[in-house]
Motif scaffolding. Structure first.
Motif, short mmCIF file in Angstrom:
data_model
loop_
_atom_site.label_atom_id
_atom_site.label_comp_id
_atom_site.label_asym_id
_atom_site.label_seq_id
_atom_site.Cartn_x
_atom_site.Cartn_y
_atom_site.Cartn_z
N ASP A 251 -37.63 -2.57 30.59
CA ASP A 251 -37.21 -1.57 31.58
C ASP A 251 -37.09 -2.17 32.98
O ASP A 251 -38.06 -2.73 33.51
CB ASP A 251 -38.21 -0.41 31.61
N THR B 297 -32.71 -3.94 31.51
CA THR B 297 -31.94 -2.70 31.59
C THR B 297 -31.93 -2.18 33.03
O THR B 297 -32.88 -2.40 33.79
CB THR B 297 -32.51 -1.60 30.69
N THR C 162 -35.89 3.26 29.99
CA THR C 162 -35.31 3.56 28.69
C THR C 162 -35.86 4.83 28.04
O THR C 162 -35.14 5.50 27.30
CB THR C 162 -35.48 2.37 27.73
N LEU D 97 -28.08 2.55 25.29
CA LEU D 97 -28.86 1.38 25.68
C LEU D 97 -28.01 0.14 25.91
O LEU D 97 -28.20 -0.59 26.89
CB LEU D 97 -29.91 1.06 24.60
N LEU E 74 -27.39 -2.66 30.07
CA LEU E 74 -28.00 -3.99 30.15
C LEU E 74 -27.43 -4.76 31.34
O LEU E 74 -26.23 -4.71 31.62
CB LEU E 74 -27.72 -4.78 28.86
#
Length: 212
Positions: A10, A14, A18, A85, A89
């Protein structure tokens, strides 16, 4: 001896947190899950004022998938990875993974986020190991009970060493990497010879990388 490139998830690989993204995605699939929003906000408030610990927050927050069949949860998280998801990224994070893989490093992702959905990061073909917070399943259903401890801070080091011991892997930590957005990962950052903070806002003795 192996050399590791360890990544938090997290806000490290990303762009967003998340678990909240997982809940938002569940709303897209079933708007009826909006009824769990007050519970999510309440659990966050209780954590913020120190009444709930992270275990209780997560167990409370995940009410929206309580008693879901394991097979259906697996299908849900596959869609979550594909539709959400994989789209949040950091390109720089992926580039670093591929670069270090070519240089002979094993790529490990270690996160406090639930393992049942971060396992989808095995879709990144250079990822060797994913370690996260585990939850229990009973009679084929998700029961919203954390298995073991929240995978954060010192627990990340413990879980990593358990995996390495179980698989009889020897690691050259002096020449290994660790990437994280947060000093909550200092136990892992201190474990390696090549620690980096990602998009960290303050000055620090650990080198800071800006990822987009």
């Amino acid at each position: 001896m192996k050399k590791l490139a360890i990544f938090d998830i997290d806000y490290t690989i990303t762009k967003k947190e998340t678990l909240m993204e997982f809940y938002k995605y569940s709303l897209e699939e079933d708007i009826k899950n909006i009824r769990f929003l007050p519970r999510a906000l309440y659990s966050g408030l209780m954590y913020g004022i120190g009444i709930y610990d992270e275990r209780r927050v997560k167990e409370c927050f995940l009410k929206f998938i309580d008693n879901i069949e394991e097979e259906k949860l697996q299908e849900l998280v596959k869609r979550f990875y594909k539709n959400r998801l994989s789209k949040i990224l950091y390109k720089d994070a992926l580039d670093m993974m591929y670069k270090l893989k070519k240089e002979g490093y094993d790529i490990y992702l270690i996160s406090a986020s639930p393992e049942f959905y971060i396992n989808e990061f095995y879709n990144i073909d250079v990822v060797d190991k994913v370690i996260g917070t585990r939850f229990e399943f009973k009679e084929g259903k998700f029961i919203r009970k954390m298995l073991g401890n929240n995978c954060k801070g010192e627990e990340k080091v413990k879980r990593l060493k358990e995996v390495l011991s179980k698989e009889n892997i020897k690691v050259d930590f002096k020449n290994s990497y660790m990437f994280s957005d947060s000093l909550s990962d200092k136990p892992l950052l201190d474990l390696v010879g090549k620690p980096y903070l990602i998009n960290y806002k303050k000055k620090h003795e650990i080198e800071i990388l800006k990822w987009i």
